[in-house]
Design an enzyme around this catalytic site. Structure first.
Site, PDB file in Angstrom:
ATOM      1  N   CYS A 169      27.873 -22.731   4.075  1.00  0.00           N
ATOM      2  CA  CYS A 169      29.051 -22.234   3.346  1.00  0.00           C
ATOM      3  C   CYS A 169      29.865 -21.338   4.276  1.00  0.00           C
ATOM      4  O   CYS A 169      29.309 -20.482   4.954  1.00  0.00           O
ATOM      5  CB  CYS A 169      28.598 -21.459   2.118  1.00  0.00           C
ATOM      6  SG  CYS A 169      29.992 -20.831   1.169  1.00  0.00           S
ATOM      7  N   CYS A 229      29.029 -13.950   2.082  1.00  0.00           N
ATOM      8  CA  CYS A 229      28.334 -13.102   1.097  1.00  0.00           C
ATOM      9  C   CYS A 229      27.009 -12.636   1.728  1.00  0.00           C
ATOM     10  O   CYS A 229      26.168 -13.475   2.085  1.00  0.00           O
ATOM     11  CB  CYS A 229      28.090 -13.883  -0.187  1.00  0.00           C
ATOM     12  SG  CYS A 229      29.576 -14.726  -0.776  1.00  0.00           S
ATOM     13  N   CYS A 265      23.409 -14.009   0.792  1.00  0.00           N
ATOM     14  CA  CYS A 265      23.221 -15.430   0.499  1.00  0.00           C
ATOM     15  C   CYS A 265      22.608 -16.226   1.649  1.00  0.00           C
ATOM     16  O   CYS A 265      23.097 -16.190   2.783  1.00  0.00           O
ATOM     17  CB  CYS A 265      24.574 -16.036   0.116  1.00  0.00           C
ATOM     18  SG  CYS A 265      24.403 -17.752  -0.377  1.00  0.00           S
ATOM     19  N   CYS A 302      23.791 -26.767 -15.038  1.00  0.00           N
ATOM     20  CA  CYS A 302      24.754 -26.146 -14.126  1.00  0.00           C
ATOM     21  C   CYS A 302      24.630 -26.775 -12.742  1.00  0.00           C
ATOM     22  O   CYS A 302      23.516 -26.962 -12.250  1.00  0.00           O
ATOM     23  CB  CYS A 302      24.474 -24.652 -14.001  1.00  0.00           C
ATOM     24  SG  CYS A 302      24.361 -23.838 -15.587  1.00  0.00           S
ATOM     25  N   CYS A 346      28.182 -27.021 -16.749  1.00  0.00           N
ATOM     26  CA  CYS A 346      28.682 -25.832 -16.061  1.00  0.00           C
ATOM     27  C   CYS A 346      28.732 -26.151 -14.575  1.00  0.00           C
ATOM     28  O   CYS A 346      27.880 -26.902 -14.078  1.00  0.00           O
ATOM     29  CB  CYS A 346      27.735 -24.664 -16.316  1.00  0.00           C
ATOM     30  SG  CYS A 346      28.205 -23.160 -15.424  1.00  0.00           S
ATOM     31  N   CYS A 367      31.656 -18.108 -17.183  1.00  0.00           N
ATOM     32  CA  CYS A 367      30.353 -17.530 -16.874  1.00  0.00           C
ATOM     33  C   CYS A 367      30.596 -16.624 -15.670  1.00  0.00           C
ATOM     34  O   CYS A 367      30.982 -17.098 -14.603  1.00  0.00           O
ATOM     35  CB  CYS A 367      29.370 -18.650 -16.519  1.00  0.00           C
ATOM     36  SG  CYS A 367      27.780 -18.028 -15.926  1.00  0.00           S
ATOM     37  N   ARG A 378      22.529 -13.239 -19.299  1.00  0.00           N
ATOM     38  CA  ARG A 378      21.507 -14.074 -18.646  1.00  0.00           C
ATOM     39  C   ARG A 378      20.651 -13.287 -17.654  1.00  0.00           C
ATOM     40  O   ARG A 378      21.159 -12.627 -16.745  1.00  0.00           O
ATOM     41  CB  ARG A 378      22.168 -15.251 -17.924  1.00  0.00           C
ATOM     42  CG  ARG A 378      21.130 -16.103 -17.235  1.00  0.00           C
ATOM     43  CD  ARG A 378      21.702 -17.360 -16.637  1.00  0.00           C
ATOM     44  NE  ARG A 378      22.252 -18.217 -17.643  1.00  0.00           N
ATOM     45  CZ  ARG A 378      23.307 -18.987 -17.467  1.00  0.00           C
ATOM     46  NH1 ARG A 378      23.938 -18.986 -16.328  1.00  0.00           N
ATOM     47  NH2 ARG A 378      23.734 -19.752 -18.433  1.00  0.00           N
TER      48      ARG A 378
END
Ligand code: SF4
Length: 329
Positions: free
Chosen positions: A53, A57, A60, A97, A128, A188, A260
Site C-alpha cells: 500500500c 499508516c 500497518c 467486508c 461492506c 463504518c 465493534r
C-alpha cells in the site's frame, strides 16, 4: 437517551473520568435502551488485495513504507471471494467486508469490485468494503451495485493524526465519509487506541465521530496490534480498561450505532471480552484473521457465545427466501 450530534469535549471527558464501574453501568443502560443486550452482530473480513500500500499508516503491516515481512498478494479472483462469502454466511456472519490495501480504487478496479458487491449481496449478506479514499462518482457506483456499508476509519484525533499518517489528511478522510453518506450508504468509521496517543486524543477521536452530521452506523474501536517492522512495533501497551472505557463512552454518545470490538480482540481473555460487551460493544469480526492480523477464531467465538448466552444477529433473508415466505403466509 436522545441521539445528539453536539457533544462537547468537556462532556466526553466527564464520561471518561467517571469511576470505571459507573461508566460501564451507564453504558449498559444506554445499550439496553436501543439493542438486545444478548445479540452480537458478526461480520467476516476478507483481504481482496494485500500489501504494497502506498500509504504510510505507522501501525500497518501492509504499508510499502515498512519492512513487516508481509507477503503481498495481487487482487484475488471474484470466485474465491464468493466462496469465502458463502462460508461466512454458513458460519453465522450477517455482513461480509472486503478490504483492499489501496490509497484509493483506480478506475480499472471498479468493474472488479462492483461485480463482487453484486454477487455477495445476492447471497443475502450485508456488504461492506474498505478500499481507501473514494470520490463521489465511485461512491455512487458502489451504492448502485448494492454496497451497504463503506468503512473508512478516522484512526485517531485530528491533533495526533500527523504522528500516524502523512500521506493523506484528516480532512481527506472526512471527505470520503461525506461522499459515502451523500451516495446513501451506511458509514463504518472508528479508530485505533494504543497508538501512543493520550486520553485527550481518544476524546478528540470520539468527538469527531459523534459530531458528524449523522453518527456512523458502525464504529470499530480497535486496539493496536504492534507489528514488527512498523514504526509502532514497540509502542507502550495501553491498559485494557482504557480500551473498554473508550468502548463505553462510544456507546453512550452514539447510542444507536453498532460498536465493534475489533483488532486486538485476540489478546483479550473471555472475561475482558464479556466486560467489553457489558460496556456496549455489540459487533465483532469472526475468523482467524483480520486482513493481516490474527483474530479470535470462529471455534473460540462459538465457545464464548455459548458461555455468555449470546446469539449472533441473523443475516437478512435473500429475495428468494422472502418470496417463499410470502407464498407460505
Ligand atoms: S491502513 Fe490501509 S491505507 Fe493505511 S497503509 Fe494499511 S492498507 Fe494502506
Amino acid at each position: 437517551m436522545q441521539v445528539r450530534n453536539d457533544w462537547s469535549r468537556e462532556e466526553i471527558q466527564a464520561l471518561y473520568d467517571q469511576p470505571f464501574l459507573d461508566l460501564v453501568f451507564k453504558a449498559q443502560q444506554v445499550h439496553r435502551e436501543h439493542f438486545d443486550a444478548n445479540t452480537i452482530q458478526v461480520s467476516t473480513l476478507l483481504s481482496i488485495k494485500t500489501g504494497k500500500c502506498p500509504e504510510d499508516c505507522k501501525y500497518c503491516s501492509q504499508s510499502a513504507h515498512y519492512d513487516s515481512k508481509l507477503e503481498a498478494e495481487k487482487r484475488i479472483a471474484v470466485e474465491k471471494v464468493i466462496s469465502e462469502a458463502k462460508e461466512a454466511l454458513a458460519s453465522g456472519s450477517s455482513r461480509f467486508c472486503m478490504g483492499a490495501a489501496w490509497r484509493n480504487p483506480h478506475e480499472r478496479d471498479m468493474p472488479y469490485v462492483i461485480e463482487m458487491v453484486k454477487e455477495v449481496k445476492a447471497l443475502g449478506l450485508e456488504t461492506c468494503m474498505t478500499l481507501g479514499m473514494l470520490n463521489q462518482s465511485q461512491a455512487e457506483r458502489l451504492k448502485e451495485a448494492g454496497l451497504d456499508y463503506y468503512n473508512h476509519n478516522l484512526d485517531t484525533s485530528r491533533e495526533y493524526y500527523s504522528h500516524i499518517i502523512s500521506t493523506r489528511t484528516f480532512d481527506d478522510r472526512l471527505d470520503t465519509l461525506d461522499f459515502v453518506r451523500k451516495a446513501g450508504m451506511k458509514v463504518c468509521s472508528g479508530g485505533i487506541v494504543g497508538l501512543g496517543e493520550n486520553r485527550n486524543d481518544r476524546i478528540g477521536l470520539l468527538q469527531e465521530l459523534a459530531t458528524l452530521p449523522a453518527h456512523p452506523e458502525s464504529v470499530p474501536i480497535n486496539m493496536l496490534v504492534p507489528i514488527e517492522g512498523t514504526p509502532l512495533a514497540d509502542v507502550e501497551k495501553l491498559d485494557v480498561t482504557e480500551w473498554i472505557r473508550t468502548i463505553a463512552v462510544a456507546r453512550i454518545i452514539m447510542p444507536t450505532s453498532y460498536i465493534r470490538l475489533s483488532a486486538g480482540r485476540e489478546a483479550l481473555s473471555d472475561s475482558d471480552q464479556a466486560l467489553a460487551f457489558m460496556a456496549g460493544a455489540n459487533s465483532l469480526f469472526s475468523g482467524e484473521k483480520l486482513l493481516t492480523t490474527p483474530n479470535a477464531g470462529e471455534g473460540k467465538d462459538k465457545q464464548l457465545f455459548n458461555k455468555l448466552g449470546l446469539k449472533a444477529e441473523k443475516a437478512k433473508p435473500t429475495v428468494a427466501e422472502l418470496s417463499v415466505d410470502a407464498m407460505a403466509s
